[in-house]
Scaffold this motif. Structure first.
Motif, PDB file in Angstrom:
ATOM      1  N   ARG A   5      -4.189  -6.962  -6.211  1.00 43.96           N
ATOM      2  CA  ARG A   5      -2.782  -7.113  -5.850  1.00 43.96           C
ATOM      3  C   ARG A   5      -1.851  -6.113  -6.557  1.00 43.96           C
ATOM      4  O   ARG A   5      -0.642  -6.084  -6.284  1.00 43.96           O
ATOM      5  CB  ARG A   5      -2.337  -8.533  -6.217  1.00 43.96           C
ATOM      6  N   SER A   6      -2.399  -5.283  -7.448  1.00 44.27           N
ATOM      7  CA  SER A   6      -1.525  -4.347  -8.163  1.00 44.27           C
ATOM      8  C   SER A   6      -0.997  -3.275  -7.205  1.00 44.27           C
ATOM      9  O   SER A   6      -1.547  -3.073  -6.124  1.00 44.27           O
ATOM     10  CB  SER A   6      -2.305  -3.690  -9.308  1.00 44.27           C
ATOM     11  N   ILE A   7       0.035  -2.558  -7.633  1.00 43.66           N
ATOM     12  CA  ILE A   7       0.630  -1.525  -6.772  1.00 43.66           C
ATOM     13  C   ILE A   7      -0.342  -0.355  -6.613  1.00 43.66           C
ATOM     14  O   ILE A   7      -0.885   0.160  -7.589  1.00 43.66           O
ATOM     15  CB  ILE A   7       1.948  -1.001  -7.395  1.00 43.66           C
ATOM     16  N   LYS A   8      -0.559   0.037  -5.367  1.00 45.61           N
ATOM     17  CA  LYS A   8      -1.459   1.162  -5.068  1.00 45.61           C
ATOM     18  C   LYS A   8      -0.682   2.228  -4.287  1.00 45.61           C
ATOM     19  O   LYS A   8       0.085   1.881  -3.389  1.00 45.61           O
ATOM     20  CB  LYS A   8      -2.648   0.664  -4.224  1.00 45.61           C
ATOM     21  N   ILE A   9      -0.928   3.474  -4.597  1.00 53.03           N
ATOM     22  CA  ILE A   9      -0.305   4.569  -3.838  1.00 53.03           C
ATOM     23  C   ILE A   9      -1.358   5.186  -2.936  1.00 53.03           C
ATOM     24  O   ILE A   9      -2.463   5.531  -3.376  1.00 53.03           O
ATOM     25  CB  ILE A   9       0.316   5.621  -4.772  1.00 53.03           C
ATOM     26  N   ALA A  10      -0.998   5.279  -1.660  1.00 53.22           N
ATOM     27  CA  ALA A  10      -1.902   5.811  -0.640  1.00 53.22           C
ATOM     28  C   ALA A  10      -1.242   7.037  -0.009  1.00 53.22           C
ATOM     29  O   ALA A  10      -0.490   6.914   0.962  1.00 53.22           O
ATOM     30  CB  ALA A  10      -2.184   4.736   0.411  1.00 53.22           C
ATOM     31  N   GLU A  29      -6.803  12.506  -5.108  1.00 50.31           N
ATOM     32  CA  GLU A  29      -7.528  11.499  -5.900  1.00 50.31           C
ATOM     33  C   GLU A  29      -7.594  11.912  -7.374  1.00 50.31           C
ATOM     34  O   GLU A  29      -7.383  11.088  -8.263  1.00 50.31           O
ATOM     35  CB  GLU A  29      -8.928  11.285  -5.336  1.00 50.31           C
ATOM     36  N   ALA A  30      -7.877  13.183  -7.610  1.00 48.95           N
ATOM     37  CA  ALA A  30      -7.936  13.658  -8.998  1.00 48.95           C
ATOM     38  C   ALA A  30      -6.582  13.497  -9.689  1.00 48.95           C
ATOM     39  O   ALA A  30      -6.511  13.321 -10.905  1.00 48.95           O
ATOM     40  CB  ALA A  30      -8.372  15.122  -9.028  1.00 48.95           C
ATOM     41  N   GLN A  31      -5.516  13.516  -8.900  1.00 49.77           N
ATOM     42  CA  GLN A  31      -4.161  13.371  -9.459  1.00 49.77           C
ATOM     43  C   GLN A  31      -3.698  11.919  -9.512  1.00 49.77           C
ATOM     44  O   GLN A  31      -2.546  11.646  -9.825  1.00 49.77           O
ATOM     45  CB  GLN A  31      -3.170  14.210  -8.635  1.00 49.77           C
ATOM     46  N   GLY A  32      -4.564  10.962  -9.118  1.00 48.26           N
ATOM     47  CA  GLY A  32      -4.221   9.557  -9.324  1.00 48.26           C
ATOM     48  C   GLY A  32      -3.994   8.708  -8.089  1.00 48.26           C
ATOM     49  O   GLY A  32      -3.559   7.558  -8.213  1.00 48.26           O
ATOM     50  N   ALA A  33      -4.300   9.237  -6.911  1.00 45.78           N
ATOM     51  CA  ALA A  33      -4.132   8.413  -5.705  1.00 45.78           C
ATOM     52  C   ALA A  33      -5.107   7.236  -5.736  1.00 45.78           C
ATOM     53  O   ALA A  33      -6.257   7.385  -6.162  1.00 45.78           O
ATOM     54  CB  ALA A  33      -4.384   9.255  -4.461  1.00 45.78           C
ATOM     55  N   ASP A  34      -4.658   6.082  -5.274  1.00 44.17           N
ATOM     56  CA  ASP A  34      -5.530   4.898  -5.240  1.00 44.17           C
ATOM     57  C   ASP A  34      -6.319   4.837  -3.942  1.00 44.17           C
ATOM     58  O   ASP A  34      -7.476   4.424  -3.931  1.00 44.17           O
ATOM     59  CB  ASP A  34      -4.679   3.636  -5.382  1.00 44.17           C
ATOM     60  N   TRP A  35      -5.671   5.137  -2.827  1.00 41.71           N
ATOM     61  CA  TRP A  35      -6.310   5.169  -1.508  1.00 41.71           C
ATOM     62  C   TRP A  35      -5.901   6.478  -0.839  1.00 41.71           C
ATOM     63  O   TRP A  35      -4.955   7.154  -1.287  1.00 41.71           O
ATOM     64  CB  TRP A  35      -5.793   4.032  -0.609  1.00 41.71           C
ATOM     65  N   VAL A  36      -6.591   6.831   0.249  1.00 40.52           N
ATOM     66  CA  VAL A  36      -6.174   7.969   1.076  1.00 40.52           C
ATOM     67  C   VAL A  36      -5.843   7.434   2.473  1.00 40.52           C
ATOM     68  O   VAL A  36      -6.666   6.756   3.096  1.00 40.52           O
ATOM     69  CB  VAL A  36      -7.289   9.035   1.149  1.00 40.52           C
ATOM     70  N   HIS A  37      -4.619   7.715   2.924  1.00 35.83           N
ATOM     71  CA  HIS A  37      -4.121   7.183   4.204  1.00 35.83           C
ATOM     72  C   HIS A  37      -4.237   8.266   5.287  1.00 35.83           C
ATOM     73  O   HIS A  37      -3.761   9.390   5.100  1.00 35.83           O
ATOM     74  CB  HIS A  37      -2.667   6.768   4.015  1.00 35.83           C
ATOM     75  N   VAL A  38      -4.879   7.907   6.388  1.00 37.38           N
ATOM     76  CA  VAL A  38      -5.202   8.876   7.439  1.00 37.38           C
ATOM     77  C   VAL A  38      -4.510   8.429   8.736  1.00 37.38           C
ATOM     78  O   VAL A  38      -4.816   7.370   9.283  1.00 37.38           O
ATOM     79  CB  VAL A  38      -6.735   8.941   7.626  1.00 37.38           C
ATOM     80  N   ASP A  39      -3.582   9.242   9.222  1.00 40.51           N
ATOM     81  CA  ASP A  39      -2.765   8.886  10.388  1.00 40.51           C
ATOM     82  C   ASP A  39      -3.350   9.466  11.670  1.00 40.51           C
ATOM     83  O   ASP A  39      -3.320  10.681  11.881  1.00 40.51           O
ATOM     84  CB  ASP A  39      -1.341   9.423  10.191  1.00 40.51           C
ATOM     85  N   GLY A 191       7.684  -7.457  -2.308  1.00 44.61           N
ATOM     86  CA  GLY A 191       6.337  -8.027  -2.227  1.00 44.61           C
ATOM     87  C   GLY A 191       5.255  -7.101  -1.710  1.00 44.61           C
ATOM     88  O   GLY A 191       4.119  -7.534  -1.492  1.00 44.61           O
ATOM     89  N   ALA A 192       5.563  -5.816  -1.521  1.00 42.49           N
ATOM     90  CA  ALA A 192       4.535  -4.879  -1.055  1.00 42.49           C
ATOM     91  C   ALA A 192       3.606  -4.496  -2.200  1.00 42.49           C
ATOM     92  O   ALA A 192       4.028  -4.429  -3.355  1.00 42.49           O
ATOM     93  CB  ALA A 192       5.193  -3.619  -0.505  1.00 42.49           C
ATOM     94  N   ASP A 193       2.335  -4.236  -1.891  1.00 38.25           N
ATOM     95  CA  ASP A 193       1.422  -3.761  -2.940  1.00 38.25           C
ATOM     96  C   ASP A 193       0.770  -2.425  -2.618  1.00 38.25           C
ATOM     97  O   ASP A 193       0.218  -1.787  -3.515  1.00 38.25           O
ATOM     98  CB  ASP A 193       0.339  -4.804  -3.279  1.00 38.25           C
ATOM     99  N   VAL A 194       0.835  -1.955  -1.360  1.00 43.75           N
ATOM    100  CA  VAL A 194       0.281  -0.643  -1.021  1.00 43.75           C
ATOM    101  C   VAL A 194       1.426   0.227  -0.487  1.00 43.75           C
ATOM    102  O   VAL A 194       2.093  -0.151   0.485  1.00 43.75           O
ATOM    103  CB  VAL A 194      -0.820  -0.728   0.063  1.00 43.75           C
ATOM    104  N   LEU A 195       1.651   1.351  -1.127  1.00 44.57           N
ATOM    105  CA  LEU A 195       2.739   2.239  -0.733  1.00 44.57           C
ATOM    106  C   LEU A 195       2.157   3.524  -0.171  1.00 44.57           C
ATOM    107  O   LEU A 195       1.517   4.301  -0.895  1.00 44.57           O
ATOM    108  CB  LEU A 195       3.633   2.562  -1.931  1.00 44.57           C
ATOM    109  N   VAL A 196       2.346   3.732   1.127  1.00 39.07           N
ATOM    110  CA  VAL A 196       1.938   4.995   1.753  1.00 39.07           C
ATOM    111  C   VAL A 196       3.068   5.990   1.522  1.00 39.07           C
ATOM    112  O   VAL A 196       4.235   5.658   1.718  1.00 39.07           O
ATOM    113  CB  VAL A 196       1.709   4.805   3.271  1.00 39.07           C
ATOM    114  N   ALA A 197       2.717   7.187   1.098  1.00 40.32           N
ATOM    115  CA  ALA A 197       3.749   8.212   0.928  1.00 40.32           C
ATOM    116  C   ALA A 197       3.136   9.570   1.262  1.00 40.32           C
ATOM    117  O   ALA A 197       2.094   9.929   0.711  1.00 40.32           O
ATOM    118  CB  ALA A 197       4.291   8.207  -0.497  1.00 40.32           C
TER     119      ALA A 197
END
Ligand SMILES: O=C(CO)[C@H](O)[C@H](O)COP(=O)(O)O
Ligand SMILES: [Fe+2]
Length: 224
Positions: A5-10, A29-39, A191-197
């Motif tokens: 449930r922690s904050i993740k940056i995608a 990822e090497a710079q700290g991304a938690d997930w990779v978001h693919v549109d 209440g968001a936990d995944v932030l796509v940017a």
């Protein structure tokens, strides 16, 4: 993939160098991304075209974390197996993309991926009320889908309504569109936990100079 449930940056690779996707995924990822978001966009459900399952399969070996595939396509069902076979950990379909979202979510889980459902800004939280046992992630669009770099649309009331609806179920709330150090604290507090940017992560950097990616992600985390 365990629930967290922690904050993740995608970071959204829509803002990456299209000639260098594999290296861009490894760099964020090497710079700290938690997930990779693919549109994934089809020029029909949204007015833009990006890439399909073959591209997802090609970048999969460059992603160590989670490949989060956001399908902005209609129809969805004929392509679910292809994206699952390409290695998607999460496949998200839009509730607006067809008449049978329940069947689509069942098919996503049946293909072995986590199931996500996305809501356009004009779609109310109530549209997913009867899907709570079918989803692993709810994506709240804070732009009209189709392009990166758009202005954030405030959906905090919808996020709060979804958080209440979810209760203690293991369902992520992901925010997609216009997330930056100014808007991230608003959606996290709601209440968001995944932030796509996309643009807010990739701006100023490149595969040969990836440090700005890390600084941009830290600026988002520090703002929350
Ligand atoms: O789904 C999307 C657009 O439809 C993208 O994920 C989103 O726009 C991210 O880009 P940015 O952070 O630049 O807004
Ligand atoms: Fe997206």
């Amino acid at each position: 993939m365990s629930f967290d449930r922690s904050i993740k940056i995608a970071p959204s690779i829509l803002a990456a160098d299209f000639a260098n996707f594999g290296a861009e995924c490894a760099a964020i990822e090497a710079q700290g991304a938690d997930w990779v978001h693919v549109d994934v966009m089809d020029g029909h459900f949204v007015p833009n075209i990006t890439f399909g399952p073959a591209m997802c399969a090609a970048i999969r070996p460059h992603i160590k974390t989670v490949m989060d595939v956001h399908l902005m396509i209609a129809p969805v069902d004929p392509y679910i197996d292809a994206f699952a076979e390409a290695g998607a950990d999460i496949i998200t379909a839009h509730v607006e993309a067809g008449p049978h979202i329940h069947r689509t979510l069942q098919a996503i889980r049946g293909a072995g991926a986590k199931a996500g459902v996305a809501l356009n800004p004009g779609t109310p939280a109530a549209a997913v009320e009867d899907l709570m046992d079918m989803v692993d992630l709810i994506c709240v669009m804070t732009v009209n889908p189709g392009f990166g770099g758009q202005k954030f649309i405030d959906m905090t009331a919808k996020i709060r309504a979804l958080r209440a609806m979810i209760g203690d179920r293991p369902i992520h709330i992901e925010i997609d569109g216009g997330v930056d150090p100014t808007t991230a604290p608003l959606v996290a507090a709601a209440g968001a936990d995944v932030l796509v940017a996309g643009s807010a992560v990739f701006r100023g950097g490149s595969v040969s100079d990836p440090a700005p990616y890390g600084a941009n992600m830290r600026a988002i985390r520090d703002a929350i």
